[in-house]
Design a protein around this motif. Structure first.
Motif, PDB file in Angstrom:
ATOM      1  N   UNK A  42       0.837  -1.204   0.000  1.00  0.00           N
ATOM      2  CA  UNK A  42       0.000   0.000   0.000  1.00  0.00           C
ATOM      3  C   UNK A  42       0.870   1.251   0.000  1.00  0.00           C
ATOM      4  N   UNK A  43       1.974   1.217   0.753  1.00  0.00           N
ATOM      5  CA  UNK A  43       2.872   2.378   0.805  1.00  0.00           C
ATOM      6  C   UNK A  43       3.522   2.607  -0.557  1.00  0.00           C
ATOM      7  N   UNK A  44       3.947   1.533  -1.198  1.00  0.00           N
ATOM      8  CA  UNK A  44       4.597   1.679  -2.501  1.00  0.00           C
ATOM      9  C   UNK A  44       3.625   2.145  -3.574  1.00  0.00           C
ATOM     10  N   UNK A  45       2.357   1.799  -3.393  1.00  0.00           N
ATOM     11  CA  UNK A  45       1.341   2.232  -4.349  1.00  0.00           C
ATOM     12  C   UNK A  45       0.931   3.691  -4.118  1.00  0.00           C
ATOM     13  N   UNK A  46       1.261   4.222  -2.957  1.00  0.00           N
ATOM     14  CA  UNK A  46       0.933   5.612  -2.653  1.00  0.00           C
ATOM     15  C   UNK A  46       1.848   6.508  -3.499  1.00  0.00           C
ATOM     16  N   UNK A  47       1.289   7.342  -4.357  1.00  0.00           N
ATOM     17  CA  UNK A  47       2.108   8.089  -5.332  1.00  0.00           C
ATOM     18  C   UNK A  47       3.140   9.033  -4.721  1.00  0.00           C
ATOM     19  N   UNK A  48       2.961   9.384  -3.454  1.00  0.00           N
ATOM     20  CA  UNK A  48       3.827  10.383  -2.842  1.00  0.00           C
ATOM     21  C   UNK A  48       4.747   9.772  -1.783  1.00  0.00           C
ATOM     22  N   UNK A  49       5.012   8.462  -1.890  1.00  0.00           N
ATOM     23  CA  UNK A  49       5.906   7.812  -0.931  1.00  0.00           C
ATOM     24  C   UNK A  49       7.358   8.221  -1.207  1.00  0.00           C
ATOM     25  N   UNK A  50       8.202   8.083  -0.196  1.00  0.00           N
ATOM     26  CA  UNK A  50       9.630   8.394  -0.336  1.00  0.00           C
ATOM     27  C   UNK A  50      10.342   7.188  -0.933  1.00  0.00           C
ATOM     28  N   UNK A  51      10.868   7.354  -2.118  1.00  0.00           N
ATOM     29  CA  UNK A  51      11.517   6.227  -2.796  1.00  0.00           C
ATOM     30  C   UNK A  51      12.747   5.753  -2.037  1.00  0.00           C
ATOM     31  N   UNK A  52      13.492   6.694  -1.453  1.00  0.00           N
ATOM     32  CA  UNK A  52      14.688   6.299  -0.707  1.00  0.00           C
ATOM     33  C   UNK A  52      14.329   5.514   0.555  1.00  0.00           C
ATOM     34  N   UNK A  53      13.174   5.854   1.173  1.00  0.00           N
ATOM     35  CA  UNK A  53      12.724   5.107   2.348  1.00  0.00           C
ATOM     36  C   UNK A  53      12.268   3.714   1.934  1.00  0.00           C
ATOM     37  N   UNK A  54      11.551   3.638   0.829  1.00  0.00           N
ATOM     38  CA  UNK A  54      11.120   2.338   0.308  1.00  0.00           C
ATOM     39  C   UNK A  54      12.336   1.466  -0.006  1.00  0.00           C
ATOM     40  N   UNK A  55      13.348   2.071  -0.618  1.00  0.00           N
ATOM     41  CA  UNK A  55      14.581   1.339  -0.946  1.00  0.00           C
ATOM     42  C   UNK A  55      15.256   0.827   0.326  1.00  0.00           C
ATOM     43  N   UNK A  56      15.317   1.672   1.345  1.00  0.00           N
ATOM     44  CA  UNK A  56      15.962   1.289   2.598  1.00  0.00           C
ATOM     45  C   UNK A  56      15.227   0.131   3.267  1.00  0.00           C
ATOM     46  N   UNK A  57      13.899   0.168   3.220  1.00  0.00           N
ATOM     47  CA  UNK A  57      13.102  -0.912   3.822  1.00  0.00           C
ATOM     48  C   UNK A  57      13.296  -2.206   3.036  1.00  0.00           C
ATOM     49  N   UNK A  58      13.268  -2.104   1.701  1.00  0.00           N
ATOM     50  CA  UNK A  58      13.458  -3.283   0.849  1.00  0.00           C
ATOM     51  C   UNK A  58      14.796  -3.956   1.111  1.00  0.00           C
ATOM     52  N   UNK A  59      15.844  -3.125   1.196  1.00  0.00           N
ATOM     53  CA  UNK A  59      17.205  -3.651   1.347  1.00  0.00           C
ATOM     54  C   UNK A  59      17.606  -3.851   2.806  1.00  0.00           C
ATOM     55  N   UNK A  60      16.666  -3.492   3.711  1.00  0.00           N
ATOM     56  CA  UNK A  60      16.943  -3.611   5.145  1.00  0.00           C
ATOM     57  C   UNK A  60      18.239  -2.892   5.509  1.00  0.00           C
ATOM     58  N   UNK A  61      18.380  -1.663   5.024  1.00  0.00           N
ATOM     59  CA  UNK A  61      19.593  -0.888   5.280  1.00  0.00           C
ATOM     60  C   UNK A  61      19.690  -0.509   6.754  1.00  0.00           C
ATOM     61  N   UNK A  62      20.892  -0.483   7.304  1.00  0.00           N
ATOM     62  CA  UNK A  62      21.063   0.034   8.666  1.00  0.00           C
ATOM     63  C   UNK A  62      20.594   1.491   8.711  1.00  0.00           C
ATOM     64  N   UNK A  63      20.004   1.872   9.805  1.00  0.00           N
ATOM     65  CA  UNK A  63      19.439   3.214   9.930  1.00  0.00           C
ATOM     66  C   UNK A  63      20.481   4.315   9.709  1.00  0.00           C
ATOM     67  N   UNK A  64      21.698   4.205  10.261  1.00  0.00           N
ATOM     68  CA  UNK A  64      22.701   5.256  10.012  1.00  0.00           C
ATOM     69  C   UNK A  64      22.991   5.444   8.521  1.00  0.00           C
ATOM     70  N   UNK A  65      23.018   4.346   7.772  1.00  0.00           N
ATOM     71  CA  UNK A  65      23.276   4.437   6.337  1.00  0.00           C
ATOM     72  C   UNK A  65      22.122   5.144   5.633  1.00  0.00           C
ATOM     73  N   UNK A  66      20.891   4.818   6.047  1.00  0.00           N
ATOM     74  CA  UNK A  66      19.734   5.487   5.453  1.00  0.00           C
ATOM     75  C   UNK A  66      19.780   6.981   5.718  1.00  0.00           C
TER      76      UNK A  66
END
Length: 298
Positions: free
Chosen positions: A267-291
């Motif tokens: 649902x978040x990814x389908x929301x047209x105004x989502x943050x792509x960098x946040x979506x990328x970080x969640x997908x890749x499970x990036x460490x928070x400092x890196x995000x």
């Protein structure tokens, strides 16, 4: 002014201590053309007995919807809507109660407005378990006293309406569908559905008394409510009005390590105004400092 029939639905779950005060406030309304519907969701605290005793003592007619098994609030409300005969409907928990002029002023507001209005709401007092007025839980006056077209956008950013103050057109409640059992904040979902098609009127007076109990809301429930609010905003926000609150909420969940279901993330990814960098970080499970570093760079 004509007095069209108003249905008041009182729902209880373990509210036996407060039922009499609630029903007294309905009996004492300056507006008298009322259909009363009482609902109890299998309370173990003898709420039904308190309802029955009050009805007998006051010789007051009521439709009854008393469950023998607990089903949850949305199911109870849907059943009570089926029993509704009034042009207008108010739903109120049995631990809250109404100002004597609540129905009269709410009906007057809607009767004098056009068909583009689907419901009204008002300011409210906050009270404790002893019915003493305490500090307001929110500044409903500031949140509500804006142009109705602006209020539509404000509502997308967060719930601005205390449910016990609402008077809605019954046909609008039925038109916008049944209460959804998947949501805790079924009232906010309802207001958003109504707001898609109708304007919402605000009455700048305290016309109800909202009970704040001593026990705090559990952390788990508070988190679920926050998740649901963001999800509903994603569903209804077509112009990016709520993008800041939605993205802030999802980012907060990410920072706190809160698990988000695949359905929620879809649902978040389908929301047209989502943050792509946040979506990328969640997908890749990036460490928070890196995000945070990526966020600063981009």
């Amino acid at each position: 002014m004509e007095q069209p029939l108003v249905t008041i639905v009182v729902v209880s779950y373990n509210h036996s201590r407060f039922i009499k005060e609630n029903l007294d406030s309905i009996k004492n309304q300056t507006y008298k053309n009322i259909q009363l519907i009482l609902g109890d969701d299998a309370s173990p605290d003898h709420s039904v007995e308190v309802f029955e005793e009050w009805l007998k003592e006051n010789n007051y007619p009521a439709e009854k919807n008393f469950h023998t098994q607990n089903t949850g609030l949305p199911t109870m409300l849907n059943e009570c809507v089926e029993l509704t005969k009034g042009k207008y409907i108010k739903m109120i928990a049995a631990d809250d109660f109404l100002h004597p002029e609540s129905i009269e002023k709410s009906v007057s507001a809607l009767e004098h407005l056009g068909n583009e209005y689907g419901m009204s709401f008002s300011d409210t007092y906050a009270i404790n378990n002893d019915s003493q007025i305490i500090q307001d839980i929110a500044d409903y006056d500031a949140m509500g006293k804006v142009d109705p077209s602006i209020f539509k956008e404000d509502l997308l950013k967060g719930n601005r309406i205390a449910a016990l103050t609402v008077l809605a057109k019954t046909e609008v409640i039925r038109e916008t569908g049944k209460y959804d059992t998947q949501f805790i904040i079924e009232d906010y979902y309802r207001w958003l559905k109504i707001s898609e098609k109708y304007l919402i009127a605000y009455i700048p007076e305290k016309l109800a008394y909202y009970r704040l109990h001593e026990e705090n809301i559990s952390k788990v429930k508070a988190e679920k409510i926050e998740k649901e609010a963001a999800l509903l905003q994603m569903m209804f926000d077509k112009k990016g009005v709520a993008k800041s609150s939605i993205n802030t909420a999802v980012e907060k969940f990410y920072f706190s390590g809160t698990e988000l279901s695949e359905e929620y993330l879809t649902a978040y990814r389908a929301y047209p105004f989502h943050l792509k960098k946040l979506d990328f970080a969640i997908k890749k499970n990036l460490p928070i400092p890196l995000y945070k570093i990526l966020k600063k760079i981009f």
